[in-house]
Design an enzyme around this catalytic site. Structure first.
Site, PDB file in Angstrom:
ATOM      1  N   GLU A 192      44.672  46.601  21.528  1.00 29.02           N
ATOM      2  CA  GLU A 192      45.171  45.914  22.723  1.00 29.02           C
ATOM      3  C   GLU A 192      44.081  45.264  23.572  1.00 29.02           C
ATOM      4  O   GLU A 192      43.853  45.645  24.731  1.00 29.02           O
ATOM      5  CB  GLU A 192      45.983  46.885  23.593  1.00 29.02           C
ATOM      6  CG  GLU A 192      47.203  47.450  22.902  1.00 29.02           C
ATOM      7  CD  GLU A 192      48.069  48.302  23.831  1.00 29.02           C
ATOM      8  OE1 GLU A 192      47.621  48.650  24.935  1.00 29.02           O
ATOM      9  OE2 GLU A 192      49.216  48.613  23.451  1.00 29.02           O
ATOM     10  N   GLU A 210      52.305  51.239  17.604  1.00 31.60           N
ATOM     11  CA  GLU A 210      52.713  52.103  18.717  1.00 31.60           C
ATOM     12  C   GLU A 210      54.108  51.694  19.156  1.00 31.60           C
ATOM     13  O   GLU A 210      54.427  50.507  19.217  1.00 31.60           O
ATOM     14  CB  GLU A 210      51.792  51.974  19.944  1.00 31.60           C
ATOM     15  CG  GLU A 210      50.440  52.609  19.817  1.00 31.60           C
ATOM     16  CD  GLU A 210      49.579  52.428  21.072  1.00 31.60           C
ATOM     17  OE1 GLU A 210      50.140  52.358  22.190  1.00 31.60           O
ATOM     18  OE2 GLU A 210      48.357  52.359  20.919  1.00 31.60           O
TER      19      GLU A 210
HETATM   20  C1  GBH Z   1      49.506  51.530  25.115  1.00 23.01           C
HETATM   21  O1  GBH Z   1      49.358  50.474  26.009  1.00 23.01           O
HETATM   22  C2  GBH Z   1      48.171  52.153  24.842  1.00 23.01           C
HETATM   23  O2  GBH Z   1      47.639  51.665  23.621  1.00 23.01           O
HETATM   24  C3  GBH Z   1      48.194  53.659  24.839  1.00 23.01           C
HETATM   25  O3  GBH Z   1      46.895  54.147  24.888  1.00 23.01           O
HETATM   26  C4  GBH Z   1      49.034  54.154  25.988  1.00 23.01           C
HETATM   27  O4  GBH Z   1      48.984  55.536  26.152  1.00 23.01           O
HETATM   28  C5  GBH Z   1      50.449  53.724  25.720  1.00 23.01           C
HETATM   29  O5  GBH Z   1      50.523  52.342  25.539  1.00 23.01           O
HETATM   30  C6  GBH Z   1      51.416  54.088  26.825  1.00 23.01           C
HETATM   31  O6  GBH Z   1      51.077  53.451  28.012  1.00 23.01           O
HETATM   32  O7  GBH Z   1      54.885  47.262  33.882  1.00 23.01           O
HETATM   33  O8  GBH Z   1      56.932  46.334  32.992  1.00 23.01           O
HETATM   34  O9  GBH Z   1      55.012  44.906  33.363  1.00 23.01           O
HETATM   35  C7  GBH Z   1      50.533  50.003  26.628  1.00 23.01           C
HETATM   36  C8  GBH Z   1      50.520  48.516  26.919  1.00 23.01           C
HETATM   37  C9  GBH Z   1      50.976  46.883  28.567  1.00 23.01           C
HETATM   38  C10 GBH Z   1      52.746  48.306  27.883  1.00 23.01           C
HETATM   39  C11 GBH Z   1      51.646  46.633  29.890  1.00 23.01           C
HETATM   40  C12 GBH Z   1      53.481  48.030  29.173  1.00 23.01           C
HETATM   41  C13 GBH Z   1      53.539  46.684  31.210  1.00 23.01           C
HETATM   42  C14 GBH Z   1      55.014  46.582  31.359  1.00 23.01           C
HETATM   43  N1  GBH Z   1      51.312  48.211  28.083  1.00 23.01           N
HETATM   44  N2  GBH Z   1      53.087  46.803  29.807  1.00 23.01           N
HETATM   45  S1  GBH Z   1      55.494  46.224  33.005  1.00 23.01           S
END
Ligand code: GBH
Length: 456
Positions: free
Chosen positions: A170, A355
């Site tokens: 990511e 994931e």
């Molecule tokens: C992942 O990232 C990570 O790789 C992992 O380490 C982590 O524990 C897991 O997810 C759970 O968080 O707030 O509605 O705008 C997550 C990537 C990017 C997913 C931002 C949610 C925001 C949604 N995230 N996104 S919102």
């Protein structure tokens, strides 16, 4: 033997697994000669994480790796995606190798193989060596060489036993969280730094793939987070906001890696003068042949134009939507939409869902050790059905890694959010499989055939 009666049986060889990341589960970040990472430093800076939580102990996987592999085996997992902590391998990030760090992962990989669990190794899941951050971290162009050097140490030690490698997890989160909004390590807030961090991440990715082709004989890919964007209204302003948000989050990194360019919106509509011109040689380094891509999917975004900086777009909460404890909408159709989009845009590159999962409040461990988590079970069922449907629509999906094997350290949110299919009691370190783990086990054992069965 699955029968053809169930519409849910998955293609032969489809890889069922679970995912974790080093900083989130290992604990003992400085053990056996390891150097500090930016996350050790960030979490120990007052005010940066919920409750001041740190990764000092986490799930104590650093000591419990063997019983954790036995747990995976008991769930019937066929694959395990984990990340390596760079500063265990190279305490200063470059130069001196810490053999004890290499040995830790080497033992873990041996134990996985002895249990017929295929390792998927991620080189970088956000825990940059602090020593490299002191030299500019992702803002220093030399990081492409440092990253390739680090990767090469691991390729030499583990390739063959590890057959599936991931460069970065990511990159969008690394830059948006770490360099633009500052909620994640190293906590910078700069529109000018963000494009540079982005570009150096992608150069590092390219350099690590290139080094792999010289040393490794198996497969390497990139993992990105994708969140399909849908307009909040019919207005042209919202349509434009969707286009910006989609370019920024979803196209930025895959376009660079697979097409050798960045979407024009980044310069023209988002970063403006803060977006530099890059040399052709950089693009040539970034665009390497990839064996697969990994997609992390959690939610969608219904997007509207606003005056937020610098994207001028944001998500609107859906009054009728179902939300998880991190405030993310449950929207399985988004996974189908993004997989079809990715197939059409990038040419059906073999894809793993690296994931997918959800944080919900779990009830306390009940008598007999049962933990009922119907919402997480429902989330998994719906998303696995979505993947099955994307496969029917021609998408080349090779596997699924649930996030996460264990409840763990949710970065700046600390231990307050639980994503595990296995409950962790942080006082005793006892692991208890939740109902969702038992459900997932059964799906794996039937290779998907039981996916449509009523939930227990
Ligand atoms: C992942 O990232 C990570 O790789 C992992 O380490 C982590 O524990 C897991 O997810 C759970 O968080 O707030 O509605 O705008 C997550 C990537 C990017 C997913 C931002 C949610 C925001 C949604 N995230 N996104 S919102």
């Amino acid at each position: 033997m699955p029968t053809s009666q169930s519409p849910f049986v998955f293609p032969e060889g489809f890889l069922w697994g679970a995912a974790t990341a080093a900083h989130q589960i290992e604990g003992s970040p400085l053990a056996d000669g390891a150097g500090p990472s930016i996350w050790t430093r960030f979490a120990h800076t007052p005010g940066m994480t919920v409750n001041g939580d740190t990764g000092d102990v986490a799930c104590d996987h650093y000591h419990r790796w063997k019983s954790d592999v036995a747990l995976m085996k008991s769930l019937g997992l066929k694959a395990y995606r984990f990340s390596v902590s760079w500063s265990r391998i190279l305490p200063e990030g470059t130069g001196r190798v810490n053999q004890a760090g290499v040995d830790f992962y080497s033992r873990l990989v041996d134990e996985l193989l002895a249990n017929d669990i295929e390792p998927l190794l991620t080189l970088y899941h956000w825990d940059l060596p602090a020593a490299l951050d002191d030299r500019g971290g992702w803002l220093n162009r030399d990081i492409a060489d440092w990253f390739a050097e680090y990767g090469s140490v691991l390729y030499r030690a583990l390739d063959g036993r590890v057959k599936k490698w991931v460069t970065l997890n990511e990159p969008w989160v690394v830059t948006d969280g770490g360099y633009l909004h500052g909620a994640l390590a190293p906590g910078h807030k700069s529109k000018y730094e963000t494009p540079i961090a982005t570009h150096n991440l992608m150069r590092a990715h390219g350099a690590a793939v290139k080094a792999y082709r010289e040393i490794g004989k198996h497969e390497i890919g990139l993992v990105v987070n994708i969140e399909p964007k849908y307009p909040a209204s019919d207005s042209p302003e919202d349509a434009a906001a969707v286009k910006r948000a989609h370019a920024y989050m979803n196209e930025q990194y895959l376009d660079a890696a697979l097409l050798g360019r960045y979407p024009p919106e980044l310069k023209n509509e988002i970063f403006g003068d803060a977006w530099p011109e890059w040399a052709d040689a950089d693009y040539a380094l970034i665009k390497q042949k990839l064996d697969f891509i990994g997609i992390n999917y959690y939610t969608r975004s219904v997007t509207q134009a606003n005056d937020s900086y610098p994207l001028k777009a944001g998500a609107v909460r859906q009054p009728l939507g179902t939300y998880t404890e991190t405030g993310w909408e449950v929207f399985p159709q988004g996974l189908i939409d993004l997989l079809v989009w990715s197939k059409d845009r990038y040419g059906n590159v073999p894809t793993y869902i690296t994931e997918n999962g959800a944080a919900f409040f779990d009830p306390p461990v009940a008598e007999g050790g049962r933990i009922r988590d119907p919402l997480r079970m429902d989330y998994l069922q719906k998303h696995l059905k979505a993947i099955r449907s994307a496969i029917d629509q021609g998408c080349d999906i090779r596997g699924y890694m649930v996030w996460s094997l264990l409840d763990n350290l949710e970065w700046s949110l600390g231990y307050s959010k639980r994503f595990g299919i296995v409950h962790v009691n942080y006082g005793t370190q006892e692991r208890t499989p939740k109902d969702s783990a038992k459900y997932y086990s059964r799906v794996i054992a039937t290779h998907g055939e039981s996916l449509g069965d009523a939930l227990p």
